[in-house]
Scaffold this motif. Structure first.
Motif, PDB file in Angstrom:
ATOM      1  N   VAL A   7       4.964  60.626  27.979  1.00  0.00           N
ATOM      2  CA  VAL A   7       4.835  61.372  29.354  1.00  0.00           C
ATOM      3  C   VAL A   7       3.931  62.359  29.201  1.00  0.00           C
ATOM      4  O   VAL A   7       3.046  62.284  30.421  1.00  0.00           O
ATOM      5  CB  VAL A   7       6.221  61.777  29.924  1.00  0.00           C
ATOM      6  N   THR A   8       3.651  62.976  28.163  1.00  0.00           N
ATOM      7  CA  THR A   8       2.665  64.239  28.152  1.00  0.00           C
ATOM      8  C   THR A   8       1.373  63.709  28.471  1.00  0.00           C
ATOM      9  O   THR A   8       0.676  64.392  29.168  1.00  0.00           O
ATOM     10  CB  THR A   8       2.643  64.648  26.782  1.00  0.00           C
ATOM     11  N   PRO A   9       0.700  62.791  27.755  1.00  0.00           N
ATOM     12  CA  PRO A   9      -0.715  62.237  27.980  1.00  0.00           C
ATOM     13  C   PRO A   9      -0.780  61.661  29.405  1.00  0.00           C
ATOM     14  O   PRO A   9      -1.969  62.061  30.019  1.00  0.00           O
ATOM     15  CB  PRO A   9      -0.937  61.149  27.174  1.00  0.00           C
ATOM     16  N   MET A  10       0.215  61.361  30.058  1.00  0.00           N
ATOM     17  CA  MET A  10       0.038  60.905  31.413  1.00  0.00           C
ATOM     18  C   MET A  10      -0.320  62.123  32.348  1.00  0.00           C
ATOM     19  O   MET A  10      -1.072  61.780  33.302  1.00  0.00           O
ATOM     20  CB  MET A  10       1.220  59.759  31.835  1.00  0.00           C
ATOM     21  N   PHE A  13      -3.525  63.605  32.078  1.00  0.00           N
ATOM     22  CA  PHE A  13      -4.623  62.761  32.596  1.00  0.00           C
ATOM     23  C   PHE A  13      -4.675  63.082  34.231  1.00  0.00           C
ATOM     24  O   PHE A  13      -5.493  63.379  34.788  1.00  0.00           O
ATOM     25  CB  PHE A  13      -4.265  61.388  32.420  1.00  0.00           C
ATOM     26  N   ILE A  14      -3.247  63.326  34.650  1.00  0.00           N
ATOM     27  CA  ILE A  14      -3.011  63.586  36.251  1.00  0.00           C
ATOM     28  C   ILE A  14      -3.729  64.876  36.313  1.00  0.00           C
ATOM     29  O   ILE A  14      -4.331  65.233  37.375  1.00  0.00           O
ATOM     30  CB  ILE A  14      -1.672  63.072  36.467  1.00  0.00           C
ATOM     31  N   TYR A  15      -3.231  65.884  35.585  1.00  0.00           N
ATOM     32  CA  TYR A  15      -3.717  67.186  35.645  1.00  0.00           C
ATOM     33  C   TYR A  15      -5.320  67.465  35.771  1.00  0.00           C
ATOM     34  O   TYR A  15      -5.738  67.987  36.494  1.00  0.00           O
ATOM     35  CB  TYR A  15      -3.161  68.081  34.559  1.00  0.00           C
ATOM     36  N   THR A  20      -3.051  69.465  41.818  1.00  0.00           N
ATOM     37  CA  THR A  20      -1.795  69.858  42.526  1.00  0.00           C
ATOM     38  C   THR A  20      -0.792  68.880  42.354  1.00  0.00           C
ATOM     39  O   THR A  20       0.451  69.221  42.463  1.00  0.00           O
ATOM     40  CB  THR A  20      -2.393  69.842  43.912  1.00  0.00           C
ATOM     41  N   THR A  21      -1.271  67.556  42.184  1.00  0.00           N
ATOM     42  CA  THR A  21      -0.089  66.539  42.060  1.00  0.00           C
ATOM     43  C   THR A  21       0.491  66.723  40.605  1.00  0.00           C
ATOM     44  O   THR A  21       1.906  66.338  40.698  1.00  0.00           O
ATOM     45  CB  THR A  21      -1.075  65.104  42.123  1.00  0.00           C
ATOM     46  N   ALA A  22      -0.245  67.150  39.682  1.00  0.00           N
ATOM     47  CA  ALA A  22       0.348  67.508  38.260  1.00  0.00           C
ATOM     48  C   ALA A  22       1.372  68.551  38.710  1.00  0.00           C
ATOM     49  O   ALA A  22       2.526  68.402  38.019  1.00  0.00           O
ATOM     50  CB  ALA A  22      -0.571  67.517  37.506  1.00  0.00           C
ATOM     51  N   ALA A  23       1.007  69.630  39.492  1.00  0.00           N
ATOM     52  CA  ALA A  23       2.074  70.724  39.531  1.00  0.00           C
ATOM     53  C   ALA A  23       3.037  70.250  40.195  1.00  0.00           C
ATOM     54  O   ALA A  23       4.409  70.737  40.039  1.00  0.00           O
ATOM     55  CB  ALA A  23       1.189  71.719  40.216  1.00  0.00           C
ATOM     56  N   ILE A  25       4.380  67.059  40.335  1.00  0.00           N
ATOM     57  CA  ILE A  25       5.360  66.289  39.420  1.00  0.00           C
ATOM     58  C   ILE A  25       6.135  67.176  38.391  1.00  0.00           C
ATOM     59  O   ILE A  25       7.316  67.064  38.167  1.00  0.00           O
ATOM     60  CB  ILE A  25       4.303  65.348  38.503  1.00  0.00           C
ATOM     61  N   ILE A  26       5.543  68.097  37.848  1.00  0.00           N
ATOM     62  CA  ILE A  26       6.195  68.895  36.845  1.00  0.00           C
ATOM     63  C   ILE A  26       6.991  69.819  37.323  1.00  0.00           C
ATOM     64  O   ILE A  26       8.232  70.079  36.896  1.00  0.00           O
ATOM     65  CB  ILE A  26       5.151  69.672  35.933  1.00  0.00           C
ATOM     66  N   SER A  27       7.078  70.438  38.382  1.00  0.00           N
ATOM     67  CA  SER A  27       7.944  70.942  39.443  1.00  0.00           C
ATOM     68  C   SER A  27       9.159  70.298  39.806  1.00  0.00           C
ATOM     69  O   SER A  27      10.173  70.810  39.711  1.00  0.00           O
ATOM     70  CB  SER A  27       7.405  71.760  40.557  1.00  0.00           C
TER      71      SER A  27
END
Length: 127
Positions: A7-10, A13-15, A20-23, A25-27
């Motif tokens: 999951v981390t490399p994906m 990459f998104i970040y 904003t999308t990565a934030a 998803i993580i939230s």
């Protein structure tokens, strides 16, 4: 914990492409983890303190599940991404003395060891 390696490399990459999308998803993952752990704890009427003698099933019903261990991992990842964003803006200027840094590391290791091994004498004989 191996699923985090996938999951981390994906997420990285998104970040790099869409911060904003990565934030979001993580939230969302963190919120799901908190909700799932709270639901399991309430559903099975588990104690808040996992090492309680009356709570022998906590480890198998909550802690062993990946959805409960993902929260600290992703909070660490969110902290790193926030650190990256602030340092790229130039608003984060942290210069810590090497000696102070070593004391902080030793203090953190001591606190973690005390948390893990401190209650051991109380629960080593089992419930």
């Amino acid at each position: 914990e191996l699923q985090f390696i996938v999951v981390t490399p994906m997420l990285c990459f998104i970040y790099l492409r869409w911060r904003t999308t990565a934030a979001v998803i993580i939230s969302s993952i963190c919120a799901f983890s908190v909700a799932a752990t709270a639901w399991v704890t309430a559903h099975y009427d588990l104690d808040v303190y996992p090492a309680s003698p009356s709570n022998a099933t906590f480890m198998s019903t909550v802690y062993d599940k990946p959805y409960s261990r993902v929260l600290p991992y992703f909070l660490g990842m969110a902290t790193l991404l926030l650190w990256d964003r602030l340092s790229r803006r130039g608003t984060l200027r942290v210069h810590v003395n090497v000696v102070l840094r070593c004391f902080v590391y030793v203090g953190a290791a001591t606190a973690m060891s005390a948390t893990v091994f401190g209650p051991w004498p109380l629960f080593r004989d089992g419930p």
